[in-house]
Design a protein around this motif. Sequence first.
Motif, short mmCIF file in Angstrom:
data_model
loop_
_atom_site.label_atom_id
_atom_site.label_comp_id
_atom_site.label_asym_id
_atom_site.label_seq_id
_atom_site.Cartn_x
_atom_site.Cartn_y
_atom_site.Cartn_z
N PRO A 87 0.84 -1.21 0.00
CA PRO A 87 0.00 0.00 0.00
C PRO A 87 0.87 1.26 0.00
O PRO A 87 1.19 1.82 1.06
CB PRO A 87 -0.81 -0.14 1.29
N HIS A 88 1.28 1.71 -1.17
CA HIS A 88 2.17 2.86 -1.30
C HIS A 88 1.39 4.14 -1.00
O HIS A 88 0.25 4.31 -1.48
CB HIS A 88 2.77 2.92 -2.71
N PRO A 89 1.95 5.07 -0.24
CA PRO A 89 1.20 6.28 0.13
C PRO A 89 0.87 7.16 -1.07
O PRO A 89 -0.08 7.94 -1.01
CB PRO A 89 2.14 6.99 1.11
N GLU A 90 1.60 7.04 -2.18
CA GLU A 90 1.33 7.89 -3.35
C GLU A 90 0.70 7.11 -4.50
O GLU A 90 -0.13 7.65 -5.23
CB GLU A 90 2.64 8.54 -3.83
N HIS A 91 1.13 5.85 -4.69
CA HIS A 91 0.70 5.09 -5.86
C HIS A 91 -0.38 4.06 -5.53
O HIS A 91 -0.74 3.26 -6.40
CB HIS A 91 1.90 4.40 -6.51
N GLY A 92 -0.85 4.04 -4.32
CA GLY A 92 -1.91 3.12 -3.95
C GLY A 92 -1.40 1.70 -3.75
O GLY A 92 -0.23 1.47 -3.47
#
Length: 728
Positions: free
Chosen positions: A512-517
């Motif tokens: 779960p990347h904070p920018e890329h979802g």
Amino acid sequence: MTDTESSARMLTRTLATLACAFALVLAAVLGVMFAMVSNANQLEMVRQRERVEAALATQVHLRRLRFENLQAAGVLAPVLNSVLPNATLQWAFAQLANRFLDFDGTYLVTASGRVLAGVERRQAGTQADYGALLRLRPDLPGGDAPTQMHGIGNGPVRATLTYDGTGTVGIISADLRSPGAAAEEPGSEAAAFIVGHRKVMQAQLDELGFRYRVPRLEIVTERPAHPLLRRDIPSPDGSVRAWLSWTPERPGDAMISQFAWALGAVTALFIALFAYVLHRLRSAAQQIASRESQIQRLAGQDELSGLPNRRTFDLRLDQELAQLGRNKSALAVLMLDLDRFKAVNDTYGHNAGDELIRQVAKRLTTILRVGDTVARLGGDEFGIIQTHMDAPNASATLGQRILDALTSPFEIGGVAVTIGCSIGIAHAPQDGADRSVLLRLADTALYQAKNEGRNRYSFFEPQMNRALQLKRTVEEDLRNAIARDQLLLHYQPQVSIDGSSIIGVEALVRWPHPEHGLIPPSEFIGIAEERGLIVPLSEWVLRRACEQARQWPGIKLAVNVSPIQFRHKDFVASVIRILEETGFDPDRLELELTEGVVVEDADAAEAAMMDLRAHGVSLALDDFGTGYSSLIYLRRFAFDKIKIDRSFLEYMEATGESAILVHSVVHLGRALGLRVCAEGVETAEQHRFLQAIGCHELQGFLFSKGVLPEEIDRLLALDRPFEQALAA
């Protein structure tokens, strides 16, 4: 600085140190000897001065004894009788002086200086003659100075030396009065003193010097330098214009002359020692220069291949880049990485790998032009500097020649070995004019060549840099996500063949990347393998899966294993440690391996798999059917399950080729006693077909995609969780 200059400087410093030490030792020896000689000579001069003074005092003492003997014998009684007539007194005194007193002139005078009788060179001495004597010594009786004459000797007889301008005169005064008489009659005109004078001759001095061992005793008018080698002779006016001088004996000089041979022998010994040490130092300097030359050569050369090493490569590249602005010629940097070198090294041993490196170096050297540079940068990596690139496609031509040369078979230990190479190329000044930049860009192009299938060359392009930057950003973010426990696990159920129950789950990692979802594993697993993060990532997945799956008793936990992770030397120990730390039952853990895990090093893979099975861990062969040698490995390795790849079910028809293959695989697995799981089941028709041919387990979107642990909890709580999906 060259080796010769370094050795010369070292030799010069050593010789200077040795020479200083030699000079200090010699100076110390000579200093001690000089001090001894000087002290001996000084002591002898003091002794000779004392002997001179003693000789003069002895002469006065002898005169005093003579006067005392004459007085005791009654010889002086007539001349002391002042009542005698003058003529009689003169005659008697003349007899006394000529017979007993050895003077050039002798006078009998009163205390006031009146001459009672006198003899001057055997003639009658007059008051005028005595007056001339008074002018030499005013301190004689009747003179202007005190009557007590200062000079040599004590008591009634005293002597002095006086320089009259032509020679030295010795004057002696004898006080004939008794102490009591002198005190009672201070103004008496009676005879009181005998005053004599005599010219000092060299013969007298020679005799005196011989008697008292004082060499070359003489009167000189040039002042001797050393105070111990002279005695002042005053003039009438009180000045000193003549000196009693002598030449001292020098026992120290005699000692040196006596031991000169010993000193010469010591000096010769020192010189011989110095020459020997000099010879040894020169020999050592030559050896050091030879070793320095060898070290310098090895410092810039790769010992195995004989090619320049990275240090020399960097220096040469800096030199070529510095000349770009002068000759306006371009250059190319080629980074080479051998393909399948590790397989050769592992299959035939390290000696074969070393021989392969040497043969590759030889081939690369033969295809380069004069002025180009090839170096071994480390391992199976080589670097080439191509200079004077007049033709625009020169680097492409060279890259193709390298591929042609290295893809030809190598003979290693009687075995023909075929490898390839991947090449990355960067140009200067188009791509950059700095060494670090060019090497980085060529390395980026090299990775591109590897990603495109290896055994090819690739030029650097700007979009590669952007892709590399993106990879680095992803790498750093992924590293932080693993360290900070920011990843997420989904689980896809593995269902019994009738579709009624969940018998296992496969752990699937999500990011779960904070920018890329939410990033699926297909987008970051490759980066993790490339950047060395796959081992910590895999350990995180296994640990977290074991912790979460503990709440699902009786359910198998399937975890995928990366080939890089499996080949790690501590892989088995890491799995056992995680099982012990999490308390998860090894019998419930199933590790899924692909064919690539075991194909590179079958022996090591077999040993690791046997070790895992001994601890109760099950093993499944994933993506079965996609490799060319799966059946061979099924016979050799102890797998518990095979998983049919989803590609067989994607376009499967009940009577088509894929259906026949799937049917064969299922029957093969059952014949070998293996459980068979089909992946990618998405339709009820596929389910009914797999059920009809005897497949054991099913996995696919027909039942569930990968879901969070809470959804697995919900599904396990249902009696027939997939009844609705099967009915459709």
